[in-house]
Design a protein around this motif. Structure first.
Motif, PDB file in Angstrom:
ATOM      1  N   LEU A  67      -5.894  10.881  13.343  1.00  0.00           N
ATOM      2  CA  LEU A  67      -6.156   9.975  13.014  1.00  0.00           C
ATOM      3  C   LEU A  67      -6.089   9.570  11.767  1.00  0.00           C
ATOM      4  CD1 LEU A  67     -10.555  10.819  13.523  1.00  0.00           C
ATOM      5  CD2 LEU A  67      -8.710   9.230  14.474  1.00  0.00           C
ATOM      6  N   THR A  68      -5.797  10.142  10.882  1.00  0.00           N
ATOM      7  CA  THR A  68      -4.882   9.640   9.306  1.00  0.00           C
ATOM      8  C   THR A  68      -3.647   9.205   9.462  1.00  0.00           C
ATOM      9  OG1 THR A  68      -4.569  11.910   8.879  1.00  0.00           O
ATOM     10  CG2 THR A  68      -6.935  11.104   8.684  1.00  0.00           C
ATOM     11  N   SER A  69      -2.834  10.223  10.475  1.00  0.00           N
ATOM     12  CA  SER A  69      -0.899   9.789   9.948  1.00  0.00           C
ATOM     13  C   SER A  69      -0.708   8.149  10.292  1.00  0.00           C
ATOM     14  CB  SER A  69      -1.048  10.648  11.396  1.00  0.00           C
ATOM     15  OG  SER A  69      -1.044   9.967  12.244  1.00  0.00           O
ATOM     16  N   THR A  70       0.394   7.708   9.624  1.00  0.00           N
ATOM     17  CA  THR A  70       0.633   6.463   9.945  1.00  0.00           C
ATOM     18  C   THR A  70       0.763   6.349  10.438  1.00  0.00           C
ATOM     19  OG1 THR A  70       2.046   7.567   7.699  1.00  0.00           O
ATOM     20  CG2 THR A  70       2.127   5.791   8.472  1.00  0.00           C
ATOM     21  N   ALA A  99      10.611  -1.129  -1.813  1.00  0.00           N
ATOM     22  CA  ALA A  99      10.947   0.071  -1.495  1.00  0.00           C
ATOM     23  C   ALA A  99      10.739   1.203  -3.040  1.00  0.00           C
ATOM     24  CB  ALA A  99      12.636  -0.138  -1.889  1.00  0.00           C
ATOM     25  N   GLY A 100      10.269   2.427  -3.053  1.00  0.00           N
ATOM     26  CA  GLY A 100      10.444   3.403  -3.834  1.00  0.00           C
ATOM     27  C   GLY A 100       8.685   3.458  -3.742  1.00  0.00           C
ATOM     28  N   LEU A 101       7.774   3.275  -2.851  1.00  0.00           N
ATOM     29  CA  LEU A 101       6.674   3.879  -2.616  1.00  0.00           C
ATOM     30  C   LEU A 101       6.623   5.361  -3.247  1.00  0.00           C
ATOM     31  CD1 LEU A 101       5.554   1.859   0.378  1.00  0.00           C
ATOM     32  CD2 LEU A 101       4.635   1.484  -1.592  1.00  0.00           C
ATOM     33  N   ASN A 117       3.552  11.915  10.209  1.00  0.00           N
ATOM     34  CA  ASN A 117       4.329  11.367   9.352  1.00  0.00           C
ATOM     35  C   ASN A 117       5.451  11.613   9.246  1.00  0.00           C
ATOM     36  OD1 ASN A 117       1.658  10.215   9.262  1.00  0.00           O
ATOM     37  ND2 ASN A 117       1.048  10.766   6.511  1.00  0.00           N
ATOM     38  N   GLN A 118       6.184  13.493   9.347  1.00  0.00           N
ATOM     39  CA  GLN A 118       8.045  12.852   9.206  1.00  0.00           C
ATOM     40  C   GLN A 118       8.166  12.407  10.426  1.00  0.00           C
ATOM     41  OE1 GLN A 118       8.191  17.129   7.668  1.00  0.00           O
ATOM     42  NE2 GLN A 118       7.248  16.581   5.951  1.00  0.00           N
ATOM     43  N   ARG A 119       7.654  13.012  11.222  1.00  0.00           N
ATOM     44  CA  ARG A 119       8.161  12.298  12.652  1.00  0.00           C
ATOM     45  C   ARG A 119       7.965  11.030  12.973  1.00  0.00           C
ATOM     46  NH1 ARG A 119       8.646  10.451  17.634  1.00  0.00           N
ATOM     47  NH2 ARG A 119       6.316   9.696  17.343  1.00  0.00           N
ATOM     48  N   TYR A 120       6.766  10.440  12.162  1.00  0.00           N
ATOM     49  CA  TYR A 120       6.806   8.909  12.956  1.00  0.00           C
ATOM     50  C   TYR A 120       7.318   8.379  11.894  1.00  0.00           C
ATOM     51  CZ  TYR A 120       5.270   4.420  12.477  1.00  0.00           C
ATOM     52  OH  TYR A 120       4.336   3.129  12.002  1.00  0.00           O
ATOM     53  N   ASN A 161       4.684   4.549   5.771  1.00  0.00           N
ATOM     54  CA  ASN A 161       4.389   6.195   5.393  1.00  0.00           C
ATOM     55  C   ASN A 161       4.879   6.286   4.378  1.00  0.00           C
ATOM     56  OD1 ASN A 161       4.130   8.560   6.861  1.00  0.00           O
ATOM     57  ND2 ASN A 161       6.328   9.086   5.720  1.00  0.00           N
ATOM     58  N   GLU A 162       5.789   5.681   3.440  1.00  0.00           N
ATOM     59  CA  GLU A 162       5.069   6.178   2.222  1.00  0.00           C
ATOM     60  C   GLU A 162       4.152   5.412   2.062  1.00  0.00           C
ATOM     61  OE1 GLU A 162      10.280   5.925   0.466  1.00  0.00           O
ATOM     62  OE2 GLU A 162       9.538   4.791   0.060  1.00  0.00           O
ATOM     63  N   ALA A 163       3.867   4.560   1.701  1.00  0.00           N
ATOM     64  CA  ALA A 163       2.372   4.042   1.144  1.00  0.00           C
ATOM     65  C   ALA A 163       1.444   4.680   1.432  1.00  0.00           C
ATOM     66  CB  ALA A 163       2.351   2.520   1.355  1.00  0.00           C
ATOM     67  N   ASN A 164       1.145   4.976   3.016  1.00  0.00           N
ATOM     68  CA  ASN A 164       0.916   5.983   3.225  1.00  0.00           C
ATOM     69  C   ASN A 164       0.744   7.388   3.010  1.00  0.00           C
ATOM     70  OD1 ASN A 164      -2.335   6.329   5.054  1.00  0.00           O
ATOM     71  ND2 ASN A 164      -0.962   7.654   6.567  1.00  0.00           N
ATOM     72  N   SER A 165       1.427   7.981   2.854  1.00  0.00           N
ATOM     73  CA  SER A 165       1.329   9.404   1.980  1.00  0.00           C
ATOM     74  C   SER A 165       1.362   9.369   0.341  1.00  0.00           C
ATOM     75  CB  SER A 165       3.050  10.200   2.400  1.00  0.00           C
ATOM     76  OG  SER A 165       3.306   9.796   3.900  1.00  0.00           O
ATOM     77  N   TYR A 166       1.890   8.271  -0.175  1.00  0.00           N
ATOM     78  CA  TYR A 166       1.423   8.358  -1.094  1.00  0.00           C
ATOM     79  C   TYR A 166       0.197   7.975  -1.862  1.00  0.00           C
ATOM     80  CZ  TYR A 166       1.027   5.701  -6.407  1.00  0.00           C
ATOM     81  OH  TYR A 166       1.261   5.528  -7.117  1.00  0.00           O
TER      82      TYR A 166
END
Lengths: 560, 355, 430
Positions: free
Chosen positions: A551-554, C27-29, C217-220, C229-234
């Motif tokens: 759910l929270t994954s990108t 870039a650079g998120l 996330n890594q797979r995505y 994904n950088e923004a969401n992980s950040y």
């Protein structure tokens, strides 16, 4: 000089496309996009699963259900995408999705109003042409019950925010330009625009004087405006030159309107009624001039603004960016395409549903968001589908559907009615209630919707354009009890359904289809199987953990 | 209270005296000849008011900070003054080139807020931002008594006409009644609304404490502050029965923009004259009977009235207001390019009914 | 707010997009700071720097006459006295007795001369260092530092803002740098909502969730553009960092002695929290105290407020000295302008950009100097005036950034980090 080169190219293309004018718009769009995407690797078409998720989010405002996914993925028909697009455009979710989309686009989270929301809903239910909607907004008709709420666009921007922030007429002026004509005249308030030669102070001042002449009506409960008599031109000065200038009302894209002169005492078509405090209606209505002049077939910037915005909604990038800075020096990335979209949109009587359908049918729209190679092609090449922000509302409906929280609430309300021995009829209304109706019956779901808007929407007055995740949104998904509930059996059906599956593999497949609208890769299948195996003693917790991570994954929080 | 109904009339503005500076306080000398004005520039100005065009005489010079309070000895021609740097002075006010009879340079550590003279003229009481209240010999300025130290800025002080009690009010709206001889706390009341806390700032509401001549009524006047930055508040006047310390009547004058009562005088015909200053240029000069809610005269054409002086004969009052356009951001300069300051024009009103 | 001036976003955004620097895929998120530097090598160096900045912001405009530049017993001097300080011959307002004893540790500027007498435009101008108009919206100082230096090795978010009232993420402060360089505001010093893990969620489950999330996330991200994904992980990384540092926000854990020293009022509490945040490794912390806009009753207002600011500032300086933090922390106390010499009818002072003061100390700053002199009546500067741009140069230099060389990159457009016509004030630099 790149744009010059592009211009000559598009002239050639224009000739070519005329020959093939029998082609549908979506095919012409693809030609124009692909002919310009030279030197980049173009991604293949998205697979059915990716397409289904994307188009459901875009046109229904939510992810597909498991049943919808199964039906679509197993459908063997050649034209199933086209059929699905048509189904979504005419389906029950479309008016709600459009209402949410246009509400956020036009009001920028300045607040809600039932009459305004009704206006939007009715328009999209009836597929009202865009120029009709825009005219209703610019010159609201208080006597039209269905459309009168459109006045909220103006009245909400004329609310005083306290002594230190008086009524912001310049802000309203600016928003009319930004949102309905795609031109941001703010800097032209005090002087001709410094960096944009085509934004003149007169344009701002002439539009501004129309709204200076507007008052919010106090004699009625719904949003409504009235106008004063406009008799004289407006004087203004440039902060640079301090030379006195003057203008009459100016309609963006059309120019100045002459102010007619009436005999004293003859200015009103309908006189004010002091008893009911109903304001009079002047014979000369600058708002009417604005509405009919701005929202007109002949007005290029009006048409280009909306087609550019609809293109942005579907494709993730405007042909003109920022969306509100159309001007000669900020050329569209695809000028020919923008012209084509505009002329076709006018030819189709400003039909939003038709245009969205055509855009959805393009290969450009249906491309995969996965990079075909190492390089990131420029976004304006549209070689790879651009990831889009999932709005607070899209996220809300999607989380509720994916976790089965809505189903569980429906079940519990139903049980309450059955236990109370309510008649069949009443129980049936719950069975058949739309998700919106369900939310209206549950305080908790209502609060959660407000939470989502707070945590995943932008602040008031900030356009929602790009994906902008926030720490508070992350913490909300991590720790908020309403989210935890979505992962508990009893209060949501997801984990219940997973616990019923006979094998871990079945559980994993169900999770992927239900939350991410796809099958797991082999690697994912393996990793999750071993995780579930290791934690079989605490299977429901482990399943909830996987579900939360999805759910929270990108992949979930972005429309890809 | 005076039982006979006071005449109701419209005071008439007789003249305006322009000043080149701002004043904190103006007072008539008991003889009625002089008007004194304690200034923002540490000078005590002196006008001869017996001539048609009031004449500015040599000032009393010797203070350094703002001279915010002036009082007179009941007998003899002595003026007492205090300043914001902590100095207390006694002056022979008629002398042309007056120098102090005595002076206490550090009567307080800093800003002296108020000064009161006992009815018999023997004692002076001072109260300061340093939280202390002190009693002095009027004769030579020697310290008679130090009352217990207060936590907060003490804004106003009054000595009961019987000479046995002292009252003072602080930043928090608290009024203490103490026995003068022992310093012991006898009673206290608190006007919660005469204090406001906002964004690390305590905003005061008490501006004036005064007894009536008989010592039956204590007046506490000022405002109920509503903002920390703009001098907003509701001007208020409490009449407190001394015997019970109960508030017998509370009168308010205006809305939030009107601010505070800055100064007040009790007219012998049984009404109060008061001035208010608020936000941004609000000013009222008002006359009100103690038993009525509404002033019978309220003049709102002056800006920011800070002080008033009632002539001893009761026939005239002078109101110190502020010049127009005293507000403004950035450097305001005149035609010659000089930086422009503000001033306190003095408006002289007749208190006699037009016959 | 009425947009009165073209200080705002709009010139800017147009240029940004025209020039092709696109936000969505910024870039650079990640936590690094290299995204937009002209010279990556410099960026790396700065990211390793242990320099930090603490800004005390007295919103509304503190009076210079009731603080750093008193003019006692003059026409506009007001009722208050001045006192001597630990710097021979230097006097400051009597409202600052504690700071007076520490003046030899401070650098004071008395000739600030800036442009804007309005709050709405003045505050952002000052906090942006009022650079030349380049057609872009410049970031606030904290955002600029977050961009140029990034987080310290603590990994804590680089720009925290402690303020009264509500909190949240204030992305607009980042200007053209992009939302993520905005300020994370701790309303009333409180941590963001939902910071605390509920009891119903065990630590084990929380950890497993994050691990699984990273797996997805890594797979995505493997086959997607980097930005999303950088923004969401950040934001999850930052959330986690804040959780690990939850104790920072717990006032009950603070020693009573410290709470007494800083004062139990908002400004004291918030500055004490800021000290802890700095100690924990936050790159840039701003503390805001509101209500300094003393148009009415300026003197009672300052008599009430200034001693609290004095207490806060003195306690902070003492702590920085005691803890050996003067070498790596730059401290600045300032507002958007000072207050008029002339005293208005409400016994207040109005807005005054013409000749005002500010104070600084810490890393890179020369101690015990007073720069500049105003006229005897305070109505203008007497010696060389300094715009805020000169201060930005000075402060960047003080934390080891060559403000004449390091630039922001806005797409292909290099932009100076401080006003290009101005230079550091040498007298202020150690």
């Amino acid at each position: 000089m790149r744009w010059l080169a592009r211009l000559s190219l598009s002239v050639v293309l224009a000739a070519a496309s005329e020959a093939a004018s029998a082609e549908p718009l979506h095919a012409k769009i693809d030609q124009l996009i692909e002919s310009q995407a030279t030197g980049v690797e173009i991604a293949p078409s998205a697979d059915d699963a990716e397409f289904l998720r994307r188009v459901s989010l875009d046109l229904a405002g939510r992810i597909p259900t498991v049943a919808e996914a199964n039906a679509f993925l197993s459908d063997k028909a050649e034209d199933k995408r086209s059929v699905l697009i048509e189904k979504l455009l005419t389906g029950p979710d479309y008016p709600r999705r459009m209402q949410e989309l246009f509400h956020v686009m036009l009001m920028e989270r300045r607040g809600d109003n039932d009459e305004w929301l009704k206006f939007l809903r009715v328009c999209f239910e009836q597929n009202k042409p865009w120029h009709v909607m825009a005219r209703a907004i610019l010159n609201p008709d208080a006597d039209n019950d269905e459309l009168r709420g459109a006045a909220f666009f103006v009245t909400q921007r004329l609310v005083s925010e306290g002594a230190m922030a008086p009524v912001d007429v310049p802000g309203l002026t600016r928003d009319v330009g930004r949102l309905l004509a795609g031109v941001d005249l703010q800097c032209a308030q005090c002087h001709n625009h410094l960096t944009i030669p085509h934004y003149y102070q007169k344009d701002f001042q002439g539009l501004h004087m129309i709204f200076e002449n507007v008052q919010t009506r106090r004699d009625v409960q719904f949003p409504a405006v009235s106008e004063k008599v406009m008799q004289a031109k407006k004087e203004f000065k440039s902060v640079f030159e301090q030379v006195a200038l003057q203008t009459g009302p100016v309609v963006p894209g059309r120019g100045e309107v002459e102010i007619p002169v009436f005999e004293k005492g003859e200015e009103f078509a309908v006189a004010a009624d002091p008893k009911t405090r109903k304001p009079g209606v002047p014979k000369f209505s600058p708002l009417n001039e604005l509405a009919t002049g701005l929202a007109a077939k002949e007005n290029d910037i009006f048409t280009k603004n909306i087609v550019n915005r609809l293109w942005f909604v579907m494709m993730g990038r405007g042909l003109v960016e920022p969306l509100d800075l159309q001007h000669a020096d900020n050329a569209p990335t695809h000028p020919e395409l923008l012209n084509l979209l505009a002329s076709e949109f006018v030819a189709h009587e400003f039909d939003i549903r038709w245009l969205l359908g055509e855009l959805a049918r393009t290969n450009t729209y249906q491309r995969s968001s996965m990079l075909p190679g190492e390089a990131e092609p420029p976004r304006e090449s549209y070689a790879v589908a651009i990831e889009k922000r999932v709005s607070a509302e899209q996220l809300y409906w999607s989380v509720g559907i994916a976790t089965g929280r809505f189903d569980a609430v429906r079940r519990s309300i139903r049980k309450g009615l059955v236990d109370a021995k309510k008649p069949e009829e009443e129980i049936k209304t719950i069975d058949e209630a739309t998700l919106e109706e369900l939310v209206a019956k549950s305080d908790e779901l209502k609060t959660a919707l407000a939470d989502f808007k707070t945590n995943f929407g932008s602040g008031p007055k900030e356009p929602e354009v790009e994906f902008e995740p926030s720490v508070k949104g992350a913490l909300y998904l991590m720790h908020e009890s309403k989210i935890q509930k979505c992962l508990e059996s009893g209060s949501a059906t997801l984990v219940e359904d997973l616990l019923k599956t006979e094998t871990d593999q079945a559980a994993i497949d169900h999770l992927f289809l239900r939350l991410l609208t796809r099958k797991p890769t082999d690697e994912e299948r393996q990793q999750l199987a071993s995780y579930l195996e290791e934690n079989k003693e605490r299977r429901s917790e482990a399943l909830a953990n996987v579900a939360w991570a999805m759910l929270t994954s990108t992949e979930f929080v972005v429309n890809h | 209270m005076n039982d006979t109904a006071a005449p109701k009339f419209e005071p008439k503005e007789l003249k305006k005296i322009d000043t080149d500076r701002q004043v904190c306080l103006i007072r008539f000398s008991p003889c009625g000849q002089f008007l004194f004005g304690g200034g923002y520039d540490s000078i005590i100005r002196r006008w001869d008011m017996t001539v048609d065009e009031p004449q500015l005489l040599d000032p009393l010079v010797g203070h350094r900070g703002w001279v915010q309070k002036i009082e007179f000895a009941p007998q003899g021609e002595v003026l007492y003054s205090v300043d914001s740097w902590g100095q207390l002075c006694a002056w022979p006010y008629r002398d042309e080139a007056a120098s102090p009879i005595w002076s206490v340079e550090a009567a307080h550590d800093g800003w002296i807020r108020d000064l009161a003279v006992s009815a018999d003229g023997s004692m002076l009481a001072t109260a300061g931002r340093d939280g202390s209240v002190r009693v002095w010999s009027a004769k030579d300025g020697s310290l008679n008594k130090e009352l217990p130290q207060n936590e907060h800025d003490v804004r106003a002080v009054a000595i009961h006409p019987d000479g046995k009690s002292i009252v003072y009010g602080d930043l928090m709206g608290r009024i203490q009644h103490r026995d003068l001889a022992s310093g012991k706390l006898v009673r206290e009341i608190k006007f919660e609304k005469m204090h406001y806390y906002d964004r690390i700032q305590d905003v005061p509401g008490i501006y004036v404490l005064q007894f009536d001549e008989k010592g039956e009524i204590l007046i506490c006047a000022g405002g109920e502050p509503l903002s920390n930055t703009n001098h907003q508040g509701i001007p208020v006047l409490h009449q407190i029965a001394w015997a019970s310390l109960e508030t017998k009547r509370t009168q308010t004058f205006g809305a939030a923009k009107d601010g505070h009562i800055f100064d007040l005088a009790w007219h012998r015909d049984g009404y109060f004259a008061a001035v208010t200053s608020g936000n941004p240029g609000s000013g009222q000069f008002l006359l009100v009977r103690p038993d009525e809610d509404e002033p019978f005269f309220n003049f709102t054409k002056l800006s920011n009235c800070h002080t008033l002086a009632l002539h001893p004969d009761g026939k005239q009052v002078v109101v110190a207001a502020t010049n127009r356009n005293s507000q403004g951001n950035g450097a305001v300069r005149d035609k010659e390019g000089s930086y422009v300051g503000n001033s306190s024009p003095l408006h002289v009103f007749s208190l006699e009914a037009a016959s | 707010m009425n947009p009165q001036f073209c200080n705002s976003a709009e010139h800017g955004v147009s240029r940004r997009r025209v020039l092709g620097a696109i936000g969505g895929t910024t870039a650079g998120l990640g936590l690094g700071a290299l995204g937009g530097m002209v010279q990556p090598a410099v960026g790396e160096e700065l990211a390793k720097s242990d320099k930090q900045i603490l800004l005390l912001w007295l919103d509304g405009g503190m009076s210079q006459l009731e603080s750093w530049d008193p003019k006692p017993n003059t026409r506009f001097g007001g009722p208050l006295r001045s006192i001597s300080t630990s710097l021979p011959g230097v006097h400051i307002s009597e409202l600052m007795p504690k700071t007076a004893k520490l003046m030899h540790h401070l650098a004071t500027v008395r000739t600030m001369k800036t442009e804007d007498a309005n709050h709405s435009s003045g505050v952002p101008k000052i906090l942006r260092g009022h650079p030349k108009n380049r057609g872009v919206v410049y970031p606030f100082w904290g955002s600029a530092v977050a961009k140029v230096m990034g987080p310290t090795k603590s990994g804590l978010p680089p720009y925290l803002w402690v303020k009264p009232g509500s909190g949240g993420f204030i992305s607009k402060y980042a200007g053209f740098l992009g939302a993520k360089y905005g300020a994370l505001a701790l309303g009333d010093g409180k941590p963001p909502t939902n910071l605390v893990r509920p009891e119903t969620l065990s630590e084990q489950n929380a950890n497993e969730r994050r691990e699984l999330q990273q797996l997805f996330n890594q797979r995505y991200a493997a086959r997607r553009r980097k930005g999303s994904n950088e923004a969401n992980s950040y934001v999850y990384d930052v959330a986690e960092k804040l959780m690990q540092n939850q104790k920072l926000f717990d006032e009950s854990l603070l020693p009573d002695k410290d709470r007494e020293r800083y004062g139990k009022h908002d400004f004291g509490r918030h500055t004490l929290l800021a000290r802890n945040l700095i100690e924990a490794g936050v790159r840039f912390v701003q503390v805001t105290s509101y209500g300094w806009d003393t148009h009415g009753d300026n003197f009672n207002a300052h008599a009430s407020r200034m001693p609290k600011a004095d207490q806060v500032y003195a306690a902070l300086i003492e702590d920085l000295i005691d803890r050996g933090m003067m070498d790596n922390v730059l401290v600045v106390m300032m507002a958007e302008f000072g207050r008029t010499p002339r005293i208005n009818g409400s016994v207040g002072r109005d807005h005054w950009p013409n000749a005002w003061s500010l104070s600084m100390t810490g890393t890179g700053i020369k101690k015990g100097v007073v720069v500049g002199e105003t006229l005897a009546d305070g109505t203008d500067v007497k010696t060389e005036p300094y715009d805020i741009g000169a201060m930005f140069h000075t402060w960047y230099q003080a934390v080891g950034i060559d403000s004449k060389k390091v630039e922001f990159m806005n797409g292909t457009q290099p932009l100076p980090i401080a006003h290009d016509d101005m230079a550091p004030v040498k007298e202020l630099l150690a």
